[in-house]
Design a protein around this motif. Structure first.
Motif, PDB file in Angstrom:
ATOM      1  N   VAL A 100       0.850  -1.185   0.000  1.00  0.00           N
ATOM      2  CA  VAL A 100       0.000   0.000   0.000  1.00  0.00           C
ATOM      3  C   VAL A 100       0.892   1.243   0.000  1.00  0.00           C
ATOM      4  O   VAL A 100       1.681   1.443   0.929  1.00  0.00           O
ATOM      5  N   ASP A 101       0.771   2.030  -1.032  1.00  0.00           N
ATOM      6  CA  ASP A 101       1.414   3.336  -1.096  1.00  0.00           C
ATOM      7  C   ASP A 101       0.391   4.346  -0.594  1.00  0.00           C
ATOM      8  O   ASP A 101      -0.610   4.623  -1.255  1.00  0.00           O
ATOM      9  N   ARG A 102       0.630   4.886   0.595  1.00  0.00           N
ATOM     10  CA  ARG A 102      -0.362   5.797   1.190  1.00  0.00           C
ATOM     11  C   ARG A 102      -0.484   7.119   0.434  1.00  0.00           C
ATOM     12  O   ARG A 102      -1.411   7.897   0.705  1.00  0.00           O
ATOM     13  N   ASN A 103       0.409   7.349  -0.490  1.00  0.00           N
ATOM     14  CA  ASN A 103       0.262   8.517  -1.350  1.00  0.00           C
ATOM     15  C   ASN A 103      -0.811   8.298  -2.416  1.00  0.00           C
ATOM     16  O   ASN A 103      -1.232   9.235  -3.086  1.00  0.00           O
ATOM     17  N   ILE A 104      -1.229   7.018  -2.558  1.00  0.00           N
ATOM     18  CA  ILE A 104      -2.325   6.673  -3.466  1.00  0.00           C
ATOM     19  C   ILE A 104      -3.622   6.495  -2.690  1.00  0.00           C
ATOM     20  O   ILE A 104      -4.665   7.038  -3.048  1.00  0.00           O
ATOM     21  N   ARG A 105      -3.543   5.726  -1.594  1.00  0.00           N
ATOM     22  CA  ARG A 105      -4.759   5.429  -0.810  1.00  0.00           C
ATOM     23  C   ARG A 105      -4.356   4.951   0.584  1.00  0.00           C
ATOM     24  O   ARG A 105      -3.215   4.534   0.805  1.00  0.00           O
ATOM     25  N   PRO A 106      -5.281   4.980   1.544  1.00  0.00           N
ATOM     26  CA  PRO A 106      -4.968   4.466   2.881  1.00  0.00           C
ATOM     27  C   PRO A 106      -5.023   2.941   2.940  1.00  0.00           C
ATOM     28  O   PRO A 106      -5.541   2.290   2.025  1.00  0.00           O
TER      29      PRO A 106
END
Length: 523
Positions: A51-57
């Motif tokens: 998970v890339d939090r810059n895309i989504r939580p």
């Protein structure tokens, strides 16, 4: 073992490019190459989600699924990293952390609750971590002994398949680690050493094969901090990449970072252009030679910097450049000198920041001995004041910085500078087959034309410059429009820089005034 790989949020930075990414319906400029490399090094019988939090939580289902959560972060991601470690611990998860920030300041990450610290380079320390987990150990610190650096020819192909590819504007690959130079302020040599270690040409071509098979057809950023640190090996690679690109009909445009001595190697520049490299980031830092000497950036003092930039541009590589203000012994007016240099060199895109002492660099160690090092655990960004006591007033440096940043990204100055650059830019040596633009790209083009060619005061220059480029250097007109679009981000970001620096400066001056009051009362 079920492993959740999490990449923390970036604050708004020079490189976040939100306004541009919105135009083309993408979320993030670059993926977390470190984490997908970690996933490739760990046992492949383990299960992975990223998970890339810059895309989504992270979703509730992903938290529930995970047995171990692994984080990687740079210093600029510090705030979200520490928050996410605490969140993972609140949920009862085992937490491991690595990457540049944990390696530089491991105690902060440990205090936030990380169970495992996987420091230095993962090819050495990840197997130690795996061994500890298999033995049932619930915590540990894993470091390379005696500063050992791994042979990257054994690094596996990153797990690009774990990425949400459609969310990224560009992809990342790495050919080398380390840099042969000794710049006092740079943490690359602290983290990766001064002997550049390279992958084999076949190894990196296998990574490009993987991206190609996954359907990637956009740009690729060579994330090497100095792509040309080992010129012999990089030329061997480029000669094979040139053949690969031609056989695959040039699916990727490349860009990278390199030292300015690239200008003294025509063969290397020609090879890069023939492989479809179209831009290179140069660490100029300052036009003041005394500052370059003091900070040990001697490679920038051997030839004319302006002539070097122009040589690189004429070869067909659009220059991007990094600049720093606040070096020791710097004379007043450094901000204006940087602006004059950027204009004289016709460099469209310039990163610009006040000097920061990064952990355990030569600068950090010297300032600590001199008693001038300030906040050792702060977040470092283009919107933060210096973390040490400079040799001229901080207020003077900060005001010069804000004014210079504001001038550099003035809409008219930017479009004029970009125009001059592209008139000079060497024509592309690669000619991929024609491809109709997508509706998303057409929409982005129309928005840029409306904003810069109709709505703003740049309207006359926008159309004059565009038609002039199409007439005088037609091979670069699409590249030119892309770089024009970049100022959609910088126009907003320069206001963020001004607001945040001025707010921090006001707070700093108030604190200074408070400290002086008792002295005056006592006297």
């Amino acid at each position: 073992m079920r492993v959740l790989l999490v990449y923390p949020l970036f604050p708004k930075t020079f490189w976040s490019y939100e306004k541009i990414l919105e135009l083309v319906n993408r979320k993030v400029l670059l993926p977390p190459l470190g984490l997908v490399t970690v996933a490739a090094i760990l046992p492949q019988e383990w299960e992975f989600k990223l998970v890339d939090r810059n895309i989504r939580p992270v979703t509730e289902e992903e938290w529930e699924w995970a047995e171990i959560v692994i984080f990687s972060a740079m210093i600029v991601q510090k705030a979200d990293l520490l928050a996410q470690i605490r969140e993972a611990k609140r949920r009862g998860k085992r937490v491991a952390a690595g990457g540049p920030y944990p390696t530089s300041l491991p105690e902060e990450v440990k205090q936030a609750g990380a169970d495992y610290l996987i420091l230095d380079e993962g090819e050495i320390t990840l197997p130690m971590f795996v061994g500890a987990v298999e033995l049932g150990e619930t915590r540990g610190v894993f470091r390379a002994a005696g500063g050992e650096k791994p042979d990257v020819t054994g690094t596996p192909i990153p797990r690009f398949d774990l990425l949400e590819l459609d969310a990224y504007d560009s992809m990342s690959v790495q050919f080398s680690r380390g840099c042969p130079f000794q710049c006092e302020f740079c943490d690359i040599i602290t983290l990766y050493g001064r002997k550049p270690r390279t992958k084999t040409p076949q190894q990196l071509l296998a990574e490009l094969d993987c991206l190609y098979e996954l359907g990637w057809r956009r740009s690729v950023f060579m994330v090497d901090d100095n792509f040309i640190g080992n010129k012999r090996n990089v030329k061997l690679f480029l000669k094979e990449l040139k053949v690969w690109q031609a056989e695959h009909q040039y699916p990727f445009r490349f860009n990278t970072e390199a030292s300015v001595d690239l200008a003294q190697d025509p063969e290397l520049m020609q090879l890069m252009v023939e492989c479809y490299f179209d831009a290179v980031f140069l660490g100029i830092e300052t036009p003041d030679e005394e500052s370059l000497q003091l900070t040990k950036k001697f490679q920038n003092t051997r030839n004319s910097l302006i002539e070097s930039v122009e040589t690189i541009t004429r070869a067909g590589l659009r220059p991007m450049a990094g600049f720093i203000i606040g070096f020791d012994g710097e004379k007043k007016g450094a901000g204006e000198r940087i602006v004059r240099f950027v204009e004289a060199g016709s460099i469209p895109t310039t990163t610009f920041a006040m000097l920061q002492a990064l952990p355990h660099t030569g600068l950090w160690n010297r300032l600590e001995k001199e008693g001038r090092l300030g906040n050792k655990d702060g977040t470092i960004n283009q919107t933060t004041l210096m973390n040490f006591i400079p040799t001229r007033p901080l207020e003077e440096i900060a005001r010069e910085y804000v004014e210079a940043f504001w001038q550099l990204y003035d809409a008219e100055q930017y479009i004029d500078r970009t125009y001059r650059c592209f008139l000079m830019l060497g024509a592309p040596a690669c000619h991929p087959p024609f491809k109709w633009p997508s509706w998303v790209d057409l929409r982005a083009l129309l928005i840029v034309c409306w904003r810069q060619g109709v709505k703003r005061k740049t309207r006359w220059k926008f159309w004059h410059h565009l038609f002039s480029i199409m007439k005088r250097n037609p091979g670069v007109w699409d590249h030119y429009l892309t770089v024009c679009a970049h100022n959609e981000h910088f126009l907003e970001y320069r206001q963020i820089v001004r607001d945040q620096i001025e707010a921090q400066l006001a707070e700093f001056l108030a604190q200074e005034a408070d400290r002086r009051v008792p002295v005056r009362l006592a006297s």
